[in-house]
Design a protein around this motif. Sequence first.
Motif, PDB file in Angstrom:
ATOM      1  N   ASP A  37       9.970   3.043  18.919  1.00 38.47           N
ATOM      2  CA  ASP A  37       8.549   2.681  18.891  1.00 38.47           C
ATOM      3  C   ASP A  37       7.872   3.200  17.618  1.00 38.47           C
ATOM      4  O   ASP A  37       7.028   2.520  17.015  1.00 38.47           O
ATOM      5  CB  ASP A  37       7.837   3.241  20.129  1.00 38.47           C
ATOM      6  CG  ASP A  37       8.218   2.500  21.406  1.00 38.47           C
ATOM      7  OD1 ASP A  37       8.659   1.332  21.285  1.00 38.47           O
ATOM      8  OD2 ASP A  37       8.097   3.087  22.487  1.00 38.47           O
ATOM      9  N   ILE A  38       8.237   4.406  17.223  1.00 41.82           N
ATOM     10  CA  ILE A  38       7.652   4.996  16.006  1.00 41.82           C
ATOM     11  C   ILE A  38       8.042   4.167  14.782  1.00 41.82           C
ATOM     12  O   ILE A  38       7.217   3.867  13.917  1.00 41.82           O
ATOM     13  CB  ILE A  38       8.117   6.456  15.832  1.00 41.82           C
ATOM     14  CG1 ILE A  38       7.555   7.325  16.965  1.00 41.82           C
ATOM     15  CG2 ILE A  38       7.682   7.006  14.470  1.00 41.82           C
ATOM     16  CD1 ILE A  38       8.131   8.726  17.005  1.00 41.82           C
ATOM     17  N   GLU A  39       9.317   3.764  14.722  1.00 40.08           N
ATOM     18  CA  GLU A  39       9.774   2.944  13.592  1.00 40.08           C
ATOM     19  C   GLU A  39       9.028   1.610  13.549  1.00 40.08           C
ATOM     20  O   GLU A  39       8.646   1.131  12.476  1.00 40.08           O
ATOM     21  CB  GLU A  39      11.283   2.713  13.703  1.00 40.08           C
ATOM     22  CG  GLU A  39      12.114   3.960  13.434  1.00 40.08           C
ATOM     23  CD  GLU A  39      13.590   3.746  13.715  1.00 40.08           C
ATOM     24  OE1 GLU A  39      13.947   2.635  14.183  1.00 40.08           O
ATOM     25  OE2 GLU A  39      14.374   4.671  13.465  1.00 40.08           O
ATOM     26  N   LEU A  40       8.805   1.014  14.710  1.00 40.53           N
ATOM     27  CA  LEU A  40       8.090  -0.253  14.771  1.00 40.53           C
ATOM     28  C   LEU A  40       6.648  -0.089  14.269  1.00 40.53           C
ATOM     29  O   LEU A  40       6.144  -0.931  13.515  1.00 40.53           O
ATOM     30  CB  LEU A  40       8.086  -0.781  16.202  1.00 40.53           C
ATOM     31  CG  LEU A  40       7.373  -2.126  16.427  1.00 40.53           C
ATOM     32  CD1 LEU A  40       8.023  -3.216  15.563  1.00 40.53           C
ATOM     33  CD2 LEU A  40       7.402  -2.506  17.900  1.00 40.53           C
ATOM     34  N   ARG A  41       5.990   0.984  14.656  1.00 46.30           N
ATOM     35  CA  ARG A  41       4.623   1.242  14.208  1.00 46.30           C
ATOM     36  C   ARG A  41       4.573   1.449  12.690  1.00 46.30           C
ATOM     37  O   ARG A  41       3.638   1.010  12.019  1.00 46.30           O
ATOM     38  CB  ARG A  41       4.051   2.468  14.919  1.00 46.30           C
ATOM     39  CG  ARG A  41       3.691   2.216  16.378  1.00 46.30           C
ATOM     40  CD  ARG A  41       3.148   3.486  17.022  1.00 46.30           C
ATOM     41  NE  ARG A  41       2.748   3.221  18.398  1.00 46.30           N
ATOM     42  CZ  ARG A  41       1.531   2.807  18.762  1.00 46.30           C
ATOM     43  NH1 ARG A  41       0.616   2.564  17.824  1.00 46.30           N
ATOM     44  NH2 ARG A  41       1.237   2.616  20.036  1.00 46.30           N
ATOM     45  N   GLU A  76       3.327  -3.113   6.561  1.00 43.60           N
ATOM     46  CA  GLU A  76       3.026  -4.526   6.325  1.00 43.60           C
ATOM     47  C   GLU A  76       1.525  -4.745   6.142  1.00 43.60           C
ATOM     48  O   GLU A  76       1.092  -5.533   5.301  1.00 43.60           O
ATOM     49  CB  GLU A  76       3.545  -5.362   7.496  1.00 43.60           C
ATOM     50  CG  GLU A  76       5.065  -5.472   7.519  1.00 43.60           C
ATOM     51  CD  GLU A  76       5.576  -6.214   8.739  1.00 43.60           C
ATOM     52  OE1 GLU A  76       4.763  -6.412   9.702  1.00 43.60           O
ATOM     53  OE2 GLU A  76       6.775  -6.575   8.747  1.00 43.60           O
ATOM     54  N   LYS A  77       0.702  -4.035   6.923  1.00 48.48           N
ATOM     55  CA  LYS A  77      -0.739  -4.171   6.827  1.00 48.48           C
ATOM     56  C   LYS A  77      -1.286  -3.674   5.481  1.00 48.48           C
ATOM     57  O   LYS A  77      -2.246  -4.198   4.950  1.00 48.48           O
ATOM     58  CB  LYS A  77      -1.412  -3.423   7.972  1.00 48.48           C
ATOM     59  CG  LYS A  77      -1.264  -4.091   9.330  1.00 48.48           C
ATOM     60  CD  LYS A  77      -1.934  -3.278  10.411  1.00 48.48           C
ATOM     61  CE  LYS A  77      -1.758  -3.943  11.770  1.00 48.48           C
ATOM     62  NZ  LYS A  77      -2.383  -3.136  12.871  1.00 48.48           N
ATOM     63  N   THR A  78      -0.649  -2.621   4.988  1.00 54.04           N
ATOM     64  CA  THR A  78      -1.133  -2.011   3.734  1.00 54.04           C
ATOM     65  C   THR A  78      -0.331  -2.462   2.522  1.00 54.04           C
ATOM     66  O   THR A  78      -0.524  -1.952   1.413  1.00 54.04           O
ATOM     67  CB  THR A  78      -1.071  -0.472   3.827  1.00 54.04           C
ATOM     68  OG1 THR A  78       0.288  -0.075   4.116  1.00 54.04           O
ATOM     69  CG2 THR A  78      -1.979   0.048   4.937  1.00 54.04           C
ATOM     70  N   ASP A  79       0.607  -3.407   2.739  1.00 51.87           N
ATOM     71  CA  ASP A  79       1.462  -3.907   1.658  1.00 51.87           C
ATOM     72  C   ASP A  79       2.211  -2.758   0.982  1.00 51.87           C
ATOM     73  O   ASP A  79       2.315  -2.672  -0.238  1.00 51.87           O
ATOM     74  CB  ASP A  79       0.640  -4.665   0.620  1.00 51.87           C
ATOM     75  CG  ASP A  79       1.537  -5.506  -0.301  1.00 51.87           C
ATOM     76  OD1 ASP A  79       2.634  -5.884   0.146  1.00 51.87           O
ATOM     77  OD2 ASP A  79       1.145  -5.740  -1.459  1.00 51.87           O
ATOM     78  N   THR A  80       2.722  -1.844   1.801  1.00 52.90           N
ATOM     79  CA  THR A  80       3.470  -0.685   1.292  1.00 52.90           C
ATOM     80  C   THR A  80       4.953  -0.992   1.341  1.00 52.90           C
ATOM     81  O   THR A  80       5.484  -1.415   2.375  1.00 52.90           O
ATOM     82  CB  THR A  80       3.183   0.561   2.150  1.00 52.90           C
ATOM     83  OG1 THR A  80       1.784   0.827   2.101  1.00 52.90           O
ATOM     84  CG2 THR A  80       3.969   1.764   1.623  1.00 52.90           C
ATOM     85  N   LYS A  81       5.631  -0.742   0.228  1.00 48.32           N
ATOM     86  CA  LYS A  81       7.073  -0.990   0.165  1.00 48.32           C
ATOM     87  C   LYS A  81       7.817   0.247   0.672  1.00 48.32           C
ATOM     88  O   LYS A  81       7.409   1.373   0.423  1.00 48.32           O
ATOM     89  CB  LYS A  81       7.507  -1.328  -1.263  1.00 48.32           C
ATOM     90  CG  LYS A  81       6.924  -2.643  -1.762  1.00 48.32           C
ATOM     91  CD  LYS A  81       7.399  -2.942  -3.178  1.00 48.32           C
ATOM     92  CE  LYS A  81       6.814  -4.269  -3.664  1.00 48.32           C
ATOM     93  NZ  LYS A  81       7.261  -4.598  -5.041  1.00 48.32           N
TER      94      LYS A  81
END
Length: 256
Positions: A240-244, A250-255
């Motif tokens: 669950d932590i990995e999914l969050r 994805e929301k912050t466009d972080t690679k």
Amino acid sequence: MKECEIIERVPKLFQETLNGLQVIRDVEVQPGKGTDLASPDFMVMFNLPALGRSGLILVEVKNRGEPRVIREAVNHLLQCRKEPADETPSSYLAVVAPYISPKSAEICREAGVGYLDLAGNCMLNYSLFSILREGKPNSFRIKRPLKTIYGEKATRVLRVLLETPSKRWKLQDLRNEADVSVGLVYKVKEALCDLEWAASDKDGFYLVQPGELLKDWAANYSIRKKNQIFEFYSLESAADIELRLVEACEKTDTKF
């Protein structure tokens, strides 16, 4: 350290190493024969009263102790011993460098060549005596050149190389793939070749010991270098932590 500075220390180094042995007398250290490429840098001569004869050590001096450099020194000494001279066939061979790495020491042992470093660590296996001194602290120990191998940009080159270790790379192609300067690629190439973890042929540059590179990288890697660390805890499962985390990136466009 410059080679000329090491050369100045060689006579005292051999005097201190050999003069304490009861089987040896009259240690004399002389420079090699001029600028002849087939001549050693030094000749160490001494008497062996128990055998009724003299001894000779041909010495090659290097200002670095990486495996490739030491292998070149060993090969040069073997060539020196092939040169016709009355005293040369029974001579012993030794390399002097500021620091001799474990791999470099192994190269010397396999070739039957001795070594000394500037701290006094040495291995000499002559016909009538054997000296092994280890563990003396050495301030000249190898430091990764330019922080070349594990610098922030240089690791881009390592990652590309490790993806396909056997692939031959031209410098420009590797530069394009890693998105770094061609000069940095060249420096990484030279550092890896000096350590004999990589080699090059007419088709390009490639890794020969990717496992050794990975082990050394792991031993020298710390995520805390140049990274700001935040520590949290959660009662949720790891999945669950990995999914969050994925959703947040994805929301912050972080690679990642």
